[in-house]
Design an enzyme around this catalytic site. Sequence first.
Site, PDB file in Angstrom:
ATOM      1  NE  ARG A  78      -4.339  -1.234   0.036  1.00  0.00           N
ATOM      2  CZ  ARG A  78      -4.517  -2.284  -0.741  1.00  0.00           C
ATOM      3  NH1 ARG A  78      -3.524  -2.706  -1.528  1.00  0.00           N
ATOM      4  NH2 ARG A  78      -5.665  -2.930  -0.754  1.00  0.00           N
ATOM      5  CD  GLU A  85      -2.259   2.880  -5.470  1.00  0.00           C
ATOM      6  OE1 GLU A  85      -1.307   2.299  -4.937  1.00  0.00           O
ATOM      7  OE2 GLU A  85      -3.402   2.361  -5.544  1.00  0.00           O
ATOM      8  CG  HIS A 141      -2.262  -1.172  -6.469  1.00  0.00           C
ATOM      9  ND1 HIS A 141      -2.381  -0.380  -5.354  1.00  0.00           N
ATOM     10  CD2 HIS A 141      -2.335  -2.445  -6.017  1.00  0.00           C
ATOM     11  CE1 HIS A 141      -2.531  -1.125  -4.273  1.00  0.00           C
ATOM     12  NE2 HIS A 141      -2.499  -2.390  -4.658  1.00  0.00           N
TER      13      HIS A 141
END
Length: 314
Positions: A228, A257, A276
């Site tokens: 994370r 993100e 991600h």
Amino acid sequence: MKTYIFDPISDDALAYARKHLDVVTWKDDKINSPSDAEACIVRTYKIGKDQIDAMPKLRIIAKHGVGTDNIDIPYAKSKGILVTNTPTANSNSVAEQAVALIFDCARKITQAHIDNEKGLERNQPMYLKGYEITGKRLGLIGIGHIGYLVGKKLKSGFNMDVYAYDPFISTEKCESMGFHHVKSIDDIIKICDVISISVPLNDATRNLISKRELGMMKPTTILINTSRGGIVNETDLYEALQNKKIWGAGFDAFVSEPLPPHDKLFNCFNFVGTPHNGANTYEALTRMGTGAVDEIIRVSENKPTLTNLGAKIH
């Protein structure tokens, strides 16, 4: 069971959902008025108080993935709604992403590709030299499903000497995995050549790696984060990379993100960033999607779910 799927899922998982449930997807106009939803599946879509209140018949929120920071679990629980996830479905894919980032950093693969495309005067320029990871020390911060797989792959495949920190794992359990158990993150930071982070973001892990920790690392250290954003202080990371205090960093998770196109981290020669993307494989997407559907099927059949982060089944 009327099920709203708020994000794209794999074709196989969607076909499986349609076979067993009454499905409304992100492609349908009706997704904007889900008042009849009894269940929903989410990947990154945010489910907060307003969304929950808009679905008064909701019995279960099935997370397609592991992290549930996009779901207001306390409010769901207060409304008697189950929250489930698929905790191991993407573990192997994320572990493979971590290994890929390690190799990219160690051998400057992305940078070599970029420079080759721009035009090089000769092969094997010295500024693109890398180093072998075989036999080096690997440090794991967090040895849940993903951390364990990262360590296992690199220990068995590349004879890495694995050191692990996890306050929730006993020394005996850690050693049974074939890893050295350490009591402090500092013990990993000071001695390891590669450090891979696999922990959730919470008050204890926010800014876990900052200027102090980066300053203790060896100049040959590769830092990997596939968990994370916010666990590593990005401003301090930028300074460490720019000043070559560490060899490189490969990240798949960021505070913002996807990482903005002009983020200063992209100015670092020794940085690789992916959006991600660790769980974005055919296999993981299928496992996560069908796993989320299976939890909803269990609720429809009044059976216990495999995971439960919210209220008790009713």
